[in-house]
Design an enzyme around this catalytic site. Structure first.
Site, PDB file in Angstrom:
ATOM      1  N   ASP A 124       0.846  -1.183   0.000  1.00  0.00           N
ATOM      2  CA  ASP A 124       0.000   0.000   0.000  1.00  0.00           C
ATOM      3  C   ASP A 124       0.887   1.241   0.000  1.00  0.00           C
ATOM      4  OD1 ASP A 124      -2.429   1.261  -0.158  1.00  0.00           O
ATOM      5  OD2 ASP A 124      -2.799   1.234   1.992  1.00  0.00           O
ATOM      6  N   HIS A 131      -4.303  14.013   1.425  1.00  0.00           N
ATOM      7  CA  HIS A 131      -4.555  13.123   2.566  1.00  0.00           C
ATOM      8  C   HIS A 131      -3.377  13.181   3.539  1.00  0.00           C
ATOM      9  CE1 HIS A 131      -5.589   9.487   4.821  1.00  0.00           C
ATOM     10  NE2 HIS A 131      -4.399   9.002   4.543  1.00  0.00           N
ATOM     11  N   GLU A 196     -10.879   3.900   3.674  1.00  0.00           N
ATOM     12  CA  GLU A 196      -9.952   4.709   2.882  1.00  0.00           C
ATOM     13  C   GLU A 196     -10.230   4.446   1.405  1.00  0.00           C
ATOM     14  OE1 GLU A 196      -6.155   5.745   5.723  1.00  0.00           O
ATOM     15  OE2 GLU A 196      -5.843   4.224   4.195  1.00  0.00           O
ATOM     16  N   GLU A 198      -9.261   4.216  -2.212  1.00  0.00           N
ATOM     17  CA  GLU A 198      -8.006   4.027  -2.939  1.00  0.00           C
ATOM     18  C   GLU A 198      -8.278   3.395  -4.298  1.00  0.00           C
ATOM     19  OE1 GLU A 198      -4.773   2.189  -0.903  1.00  0.00           O
ATOM     20  OE2 GLU A 198      -5.340   2.985   1.064  1.00  0.00           O
ATOM     21  N   ASP A 230      -9.352   0.432   1.985  1.00  0.00           N
ATOM     22  CA  ASP A 230      -8.372   0.068   3.012  1.00  0.00           C
ATOM     23  C   ASP A 230      -8.956   0.427   4.379  1.00  0.00           C
ATOM     24  OD1 ASP A 230      -6.035  -0.487   4.412  1.00  0.00           O
ATOM     25  OD2 ASP A 230      -5.118   1.454   3.944  1.00  0.00           O
ATOM     26  N   ARG A 234      -8.621   3.672  13.421  1.00  0.00           N
ATOM     27  CA  ARG A 234      -7.732   4.798  13.732  1.00  0.00           C
ATOM     28  C   ARG A 234      -7.189   4.778  15.151  1.00  0.00           C
ATOM     29  NH1 ARG A 234      -6.460   6.003   8.727  1.00  0.00           N
ATOM     30  NH2 ARG A 234      -8.268   6.560   7.481  1.00  0.00           N
ATOM     31  N   GLN A 237      -4.525   2.152  15.293  1.00  0.00           N
ATOM     32  CA  GLN A 237      -3.385   2.664  14.522  1.00  0.00           C
ATOM     33  C   GLN A 237      -2.548   3.651  15.324  1.00  0.00           C
ATOM     34  OE1 GLN A 237      -4.675   4.288  10.768  1.00  0.00           O
ATOM     35  NE2 GLN A 237      -2.628   4.864  10.102  1.00  0.00           N
ATOM     36  N   LYS A 250      -5.077  -2.266  10.172  1.00  0.00           N
ATOM     37  CA  LYS A 250      -5.383  -2.357   8.743  1.00  0.00           C
ATOM     38  C   LYS A 250      -5.654  -3.785   8.279  1.00  0.00           C
ATOM     39  CE  LYS A 250      -3.911   1.947   7.402  1.00  0.00           C
ATOM     40  NZ  LYS A 250      -4.636   2.871   6.510  1.00  0.00           N
ATOM     41  N   THR A 254      -9.492  -5.807   3.762  1.00  0.00           N
ATOM     42  CA  THR A 254      -9.276  -4.863   2.664  1.00  0.00           C
ATOM     43  C   THR A 254     -10.203  -5.340   1.556  1.00  0.00           C
ATOM     44  OG1 THR A 254      -6.950  -4.649   3.285  1.00  0.00           O
ATOM     45  CG2 THR A 254      -7.558  -3.897   1.068  1.00  0.00           C
ATOM     46  N   GLU A 371     -10.572  12.485   7.821  1.00  0.00           N
ATOM     47  CA  GLU A 371     -10.443  13.828   7.254  1.00  0.00           C
ATOM     48  C   GLU A 371     -11.791  14.559   7.212  1.00  0.00           C
ATOM     49  OE1 GLU A 371      -7.691  13.422   3.555  1.00  0.00           O
ATOM     50  OE2 GLU A 371      -8.304  11.405   4.180  1.00  0.00           O
TER      51      GLU A 371
END
Lengths: 425, 425
Positions: A124, A131, A196, A198, A230, A234, A237, A250, A254, A371
């Site tokens: 990844d 971002h 996420e 992607e 993804d 948080r 993480q 993560k 996925t 975000e």
């Protein structure tokens, strides 16, 4: 990098009528590959080509003699180009093969899809500069973008075993988290579960260990593109990621869209790729003329959300964001391939490279809730009055992608949806 | 966790005479698995069991009906235990199978080995607390150990495609590096190429996505152990690793010893695993009584170096370090498996977990040159007068491991060697 050819001709129409409808994701100019089987059949998966609302059984056409997508991916660019030309010719209106191939076509609504190939390794990247800057500013207000960002296509290895296909349902992950003011971490379900947005880039032919792929040759090693979610916890993480990067935050799931849109299908939607004035220019091993002129991907990207109560009320998903990959990515697929192999690392057919979260320059184009809600401080209010800081149990998150340009037929990447189930009891 | 049984009996001897010699790595109490074929034959690899200086063709014994190591790894603990008992009985002195099995035995010197199984995903942990503290102090003198270290078994995903077997030769990687006082990075061969002394843990039966493996059950999912060299380019690592962890600094090559020593073979060499007084106790999902009593692995680990000029002069490798995994690791294999899956991540048979660099508490027991030479500031002087801050072209680095304990027969892990070739021209 391929240039548009006869298979991209906007005048081309298919004898599969649904492929000719305006707004269709899979017109004859697209021809993406996926793996399918009759729904509920338990049969081995076969290679299919999406055409309108149908799937073409590729082996049944006689054009290939394998059900193994990775074998298809390992073919040379010329072989792949010839295959696309032959599929296009056979599906075109007036084709002499129409009668025979019609028997090899089945409705997409009658099939189930799986992950489109065997993924040996999944990497990844972190190409979304907006971002990186926004997330960086949440953690490091003084230095949002780290000093290496504009020089190094930052990437890390991901988990291949937990990659699933659109429709994936997964349990909310549990793990260690630590509040800033707590003396010790605690264990429990993630409270800050995020998605996420992607793109996924699939590798075609690989390279031998010790033999880098030059940036000027790298596009020939790009098989095609999917949508990739993804999923990210948080809170897990934040506590685990120093110093070796994200791990359990993560690797619980996925999710990919089922159809790989080939690099060749995207030829009409390549765009100039220029660094903003004043930014460092890429080092020579990451720089190639074609990359500057046509390296970027002009793909519209959207995220949609359907909560459990919306689903129960029969309400359709609501769109959260709308942006474009071209404005989000600081590095091109060719640069990612060149960088990944410059140290001699070997790529293999079917390997997957994630783009990283593709947030546009405007706050409303963000590719994650982290975000969009400013780390949960400004929850979103949905049309039905529900609020979301992060994902809740029962939420279904959908990514959609498509390409539109004057003079070209719209092509779609389809969609990837995934649903959060409650944590394990 | 298995306890010693008849297969560990120190009195056991084999009809393969070389297995009975003192100091042998592969006595009948060991019985490690690997994949081999007649050297230069180009034949498919088969499953072999090392016995003395010979290899037993496992399928030829009739005990298994596969050449696929991953199938063997997916068997239940009871099946694996029964297989070991049967191999031990057949190889024991006086066995009625001796005559038949003698035809299934070939000299190790006549075979070539490969990576012992298909590795779907490779995860590298960071269990060496002395390594973490020493390396941390080089980068962060004020806070050598990060706040999460004693709570979270820190790990990250590695690259499976570039994993090779002992004897691997690889080119010095090239990449971006940046001197502290430079305005911009530069590109070229790594100048700070290092090794890392690790153990590799292979996964036996896996778990379904969303279904964690409890720490009390985790040892049943441990197939066995190899030696692992996690080659590392320190200068590339320093510039690339923020914020997502090491990438090109590691994925150019990782080298394994060819023989997987089973968890059962190591039963006599398990040791108590206690946290130093004052350290936080593991969270409940990482804690189990058996883990405290017998979680640690009592394995002697050594590193040896042979430079090109030593090789030319006919000089044997020189030993750099000598330590023990028991004193180096802050987390046990069971804790790694429980942690890896606690979020629902699925492990599969053949997955590889690296221990991280196993440096002992004393500086001379360090598992990398970064530590041994204090980041290159105190070069080593070799017996022939050569000096080493980091690895030079032509250097062969060898890791060796073995277990010795009063009342048990010594068993060895064999060795893993790898050689640095010059960077690509």
């Amino acid at each position: 990098m391929t240039t548009p050819n006869a298979t991209h001709d906007p005048q081309l129409r298919s004898w599969v009528a649904s492929a000719n409808q305006a707004g269709c994701d899979f017109p004859i100019q697209n021809l993406p590959f996926g793996r399918y089987r009759p729904a509920g059949s338990g049969e081995p998966f076969r290679i299919g080509v999406a055409i309108g609302d149908q799937v073409l059984d590729l082996k049944a056409t006689g054009l290939v003699h394998t059900d193994d997508m990775n074998v298809l991916m390992s073919k040379s660019p010329a072989e792949r180009q010839a295959l696309r030309a032959a599929i296009s010719a056979g599906l075109a209106e007036g084709s002499g093969q129409a009668a025979a191939w019609a028997k090899a076509v089945v409705a997409q609504s009658a099939v189930e899809m799986t992950v489109p190939c065997r993924i040996g390794d999944y990497t990844d990247f972190y190409t979304g500069i907006h971002h990186a800057r926004t997330v960086g500013s949440l953690f490091r207000p003084d230095a949002p973008l780290l000093p290496n960002y504009q020089w190094v296509p930052i990437g890390y290895h991901g988990r291949a075993s937990s990659i699933g296909v659109s429709g994936q349902r997964f349990r909310r992950p549990q793990g260690q988290t630590k509040a800033a003011d707590a003396a010790a971490p605690s264990f429990g379900p993630s409270k800050r579960l995020d998605y996420e947005l992607e793109l996924g880039f699939f590798v075609a032919q690989g390279n031998a260990l010790g033999e880098p792929i030059a940036v000027a040759e790298a596009e020939a090693h790009l098989f095609g593109v999917t949508l990739l979610n993804d999923w990210s916890a948080r809170d897990i993480q934040a506590w685990e990621y120093q110093p070796l990067g994200p791990f359990l935050s993560k690797n619980f799931a996925t999710t990919l869209s089922p159809w790989i849109v080939t690099a060749e299908a995207l030829a009409p939607f390549r765009a100039p790729f220029e660094r903003p004035a004043g930014d460092p220019q890429p080092l020579p091993y990451l720089d190639a003329p074609g990359n500057r002129e046509r390296g970027a991907l002009d793909i519209v990207l959207e995220t949609w959300l359907q909560t459990a109560s919306m689903r129960e009320a029969g309400e359709a998903p609501v769109r959260l964001t709308h942006g474009n990959a071209r404005e989000a990515a600081y590095w091109t697929p060719a640069q990612l391939i060149a960088h990944h192999t410059v140290n001699g690392c070997n790529l293999q057919p079917g390997d997957l490279l994630g783009s990283g979260t593709l947030s546009g320059p405007k706050p409303a184009e963000a590719g994650s809730l982290l975000e969009l809600t400013l780390s949960g401080k400004q929850p979103l209010t949905l049309p039905n009055g529900e609020r979301r800081s992060f994902l809740e149990d029962g939420d279904t998150l959908i990514l959609r992608g498509y390409c539109e340009r004057e003079g070209a037929v719209r092509i779609g990447l389809g969609e990837v949806s995934g649903t959060v189930e409650p944590a394990r009891g």
